[in-house]
Design a protein around this motif. Structure first.
Motif, PDB file in Angstrom:
ATOM      1  N   ALA A  87      -5.877  74.077 128.242  1.00 50.54           N
ATOM      2  CA  ALA A  87      -5.135  74.976 129.122  1.00 50.54           C
ATOM      3  C   ALA A  87      -3.788  74.383 129.501  1.00 50.54           C
ATOM      4  N   ARG A  88      -3.759  73.085 129.744  1.00 52.74           N
ATOM      5  CA  ARG A  88      -2.475  72.450 130.070  1.00 52.74           C
ATOM      6  C   ARG A  88      -1.524  72.499 128.885  1.00 52.74           C
ATOM      7  N   GLY A  89      -2.036  72.268 127.687  1.00 52.40           N
ATOM      8  CA  GLY A  89      -1.193  72.365 126.494  1.00 52.40           C
ATOM      9  C   GLY A  89      -0.680  73.775 126.293  1.00 52.40           C
ATOM     10  N   GLN A  90      -1.533  74.764 126.514  1.00 53.48           N
ATOM     11  CA  GLN A  90      -1.112  76.163 126.396  1.00 53.48           C
ATOM     12  C   GLN A  90      -0.066  76.497 127.445  1.00 53.48           C
ATOM     13  N   ARG A  91      -0.244  75.961 128.659  1.00 55.42           N
ATOM     14  CA  ARG A  91       0.733  76.196 129.715  1.00 55.42           C
ATOM     15  C   ARG A  91       2.091  75.630 129.322  1.00 55.42           C
ATOM     16  N   ASP A  92       2.086  74.414 128.767  1.00 48.04           N
ATOM     17  CA  ASP A  92       3.345  73.802 128.350  1.00 48.04           C
ATOM     18  C   ASP A  92       4.003  74.595 127.228  1.00 48.04           C
ATOM     19  N   ALA A  93       3.210  75.060 126.270  1.00 44.87           N
ATOM     20  CA  ALA A  93       3.756  75.856 125.171  1.00 44.87           C
ATOM     21  C   ALA A  93       4.328  77.169 125.696  1.00 44.87           C
ATOM     22  N   ASP A  94       3.637  77.805 126.629  1.00 43.08           N
ATOM     23  CA  ASP A  94       4.129  79.047 127.214  1.00 43.08           C
ATOM     24  C   ASP A  94       5.417  78.811 127.994  1.00 43.08           C
ATOM     25  N   LEU A  95       5.501  77.682 128.671  1.00 41.72           N
ATOM     26  CA  LEU A  95       6.706  77.357 129.430  1.00 41.72           C
ATOM     27  C   LEU A  95       7.895  77.156 128.497  1.00 41.72           C
ATOM     28  N   VAL A  96       7.689  76.437 127.393  1.00 45.81           N
ATOM     29  CA  VAL A  96       8.772  76.226 126.425  1.00 45.81           C
ATOM     30  C   VAL A  96       9.207  77.564 125.843  1.00 45.81           C
ATOM     31  N   ARG A  97       8.227  78.414 125.492  1.00 47.61           N
ATOM     32  CA  ARG A  97       8.540  79.734 124.941  1.00 47.61           C
ATOM     33  C   ARG A  97       9.325  80.576 125.944  1.00 47.61           C
ATOM     34  N   ALA A  98       8.922  80.542 127.210  1.00 49.89           N
ATOM     35  CA  ALA A  98       9.607  81.310 128.246  1.00 49.89           C
ATOM     36  C   ALA A  98      11.023  80.795 128.465  1.00 49.89           C
ATOM     37  N   ASN A  99      11.192  79.473 128.445  1.00 53.50           N
ATOM     38  CA  ASN A  99      12.540  78.906 128.601  1.00 53.50           C
ATOM     39  C   ASN A  99      13.442  79.300 127.438  1.00 53.50           C
ATOM     40  N   ALA A 100      12.910  79.289 126.221  1.00 53.83           N
ATOM     41  CA  ALA A 100      13.707  79.696 125.061  1.00 53.83           C
ATOM     42  C   ALA A 100      14.099  81.162 125.172  1.00 53.83           C
ATOM     43  N   GLU A 101      13.178  81.991 125.629  1.00 53.82           N
ATOM     44  CA  GLU A 101      13.473  83.413 125.811  1.00 53.82           C
ATOM     45  C   GLU A 101      14.532  83.605 126.894  1.00 53.82           C
ATOM     46  N   MET A 102      14.474  82.797 127.947  1.00 55.67           N
ATOM     47  CA  MET A 102      15.466  82.882 129.020  1.00 55.67           C
ATOM     48  C   MET A 102      16.845  82.491 128.509  1.00 55.67           C
ATOM     49  N   VAL A 103      16.918  81.444 127.691  1.00 53.54           N
ATOM     50  CA  VAL A 103      18.208  81.026 127.134  1.00 53.54           C
ATOM     51  C   VAL A 103      18.770  82.130 126.243  1.00 53.54           C
ATOM     52  N   ARG A 104      17.906  82.763 125.422  1.00 49.74           N
ATOM     53  CA  ARG A 104      18.372  83.875 124.579  1.00 49.74           C
ATOM     54  C   ARG A 104      18.891  85.030 125.433  1.00 49.74           C
ATOM     55  N   ALA A 105      18.173  85.335 126.511  1.00 48.01           N
ATOM     56  CA  ALA A 105      18.592  86.425 127.388  1.00 48.01           C
ATOM     57  C   ALA A 105      19.920  86.103 128.065  1.00 48.01           C
ATOM     58  N   GLN A 106      20.088  84.863 128.483  1.00 46.21           N
ATOM     59  CA  GLN A 106      21.351  84.473 129.106  1.00 46.21           C
ATOM     60  C   GLN A 106      22.494  84.540 128.101  1.00 46.21           C
ATOM     61  N   ALA A 107      22.231  84.139 126.856  1.00 46.33           N
ATOM     62  CA  ALA A 107      23.264  84.221 125.818  1.00 46.33           C
ATOM     63  C   ALA A 107      23.629  85.683 125.551  1.00 46.33           C
ATOM     64  N   ASP A 108      22.631  86.557 125.519  1.00 46.01           N
ATOM     65  CA  ASP A 108      22.908  87.986 125.339  1.00 46.01           C
ATOM     66  C   ASP A 108      23.728  88.536 126.498  1.00 46.01           C
ATOM     67  N   MET A 109      23.443  88.077 127.708  1.00 49.23           N
ATOM     68  CA  MET A 109      24.184  88.531 128.877  1.00 49.23           C
ATOM     69  C   MET A 109      25.647  88.081 128.793  1.00 49.23           C
ATOM     70  N   VAL A 110      25.870  86.827 128.388  1.00 44.25           N
ATOM     71  CA  VAL A 110      27.238  86.316 128.252  1.00 44.25           C
ATOM     72  C   VAL A 110      27.970  87.096 127.159  1.00 44.25           C
ATOM     73  N   ARG A 111      27.290  87.369 126.033  1.00 43.47           N
ATOM     74  CA  ARG A 111      27.916  88.158 124.962  1.00 43.47           C
ATOM     75  C   ARG A 111      28.269  89.568 125.445  1.00 43.47           C
TER      76      ARG A 111
END
Length: 139
Positions: A87-111
């Protein structure tokens, strides 16, 4: 519709896990009861007239039941720890995935603020790993 199916699936999975936990708890309690009864019988026989060949079944039942109870307890603890680590490993993987999605969303917002078109992926003529806008080497 799909959310209803998913909710029913999760509920059914939770009910199955609860039944399994109940079954394991009942098994553990019955094994502990057998161990207690056999050890008590064995110690009562020893106290009255020492141990003899007639006490062999009680001794075997005591040893086997105590070993089984210990094995079930150790197995349960190890299973719980493995699920915790998973569960901790899954939590970490989900957190990394969410952070990557947030960076993509922020890049789309800047564009979008700059009036640039949205980018779905790397341009077709850029090889992966090369900086954007750099011409590929001639072949």
């Amino acid at each position: 519709m799909a959310a209803d199916r998913e909710a029913r699936h999760v509920t059914a999975g939770g009910a199955n896990q609860e039944r399994l936990r109940t079954l394991v708890a009942l098994l553990l309690l019955s094994l502990a009861g057998i161990a207690w009864i056999s050890v008590r019988s064995l110690l009562g026989s020893y106290r009255e007239n020492g141990l003899g060949p007639s006490d062999a079944p009680a001794a075997v039942a005591s040893i086997v039941s105590i070993g089984t109870v210990i094995g079930v307890l150790v197995g349960g603890v190890l299973s719980g720890l493995s699920k915790l680590v998973q569960a901790r490993g899954q939590r970490d993987a989900d957190l990394v995935r969410a952070n990557a999605e947030m960076v993509r969303a922020q890049a789309d917002m800047v564009r979008a603020r700059a009036g640039l078109p949205a980018v779905d992926g790397p341009p077709a003529n850029d090889p992966p790993g090369s900086p954007p806008g750099e011409e590929p080497p001639p072949e």
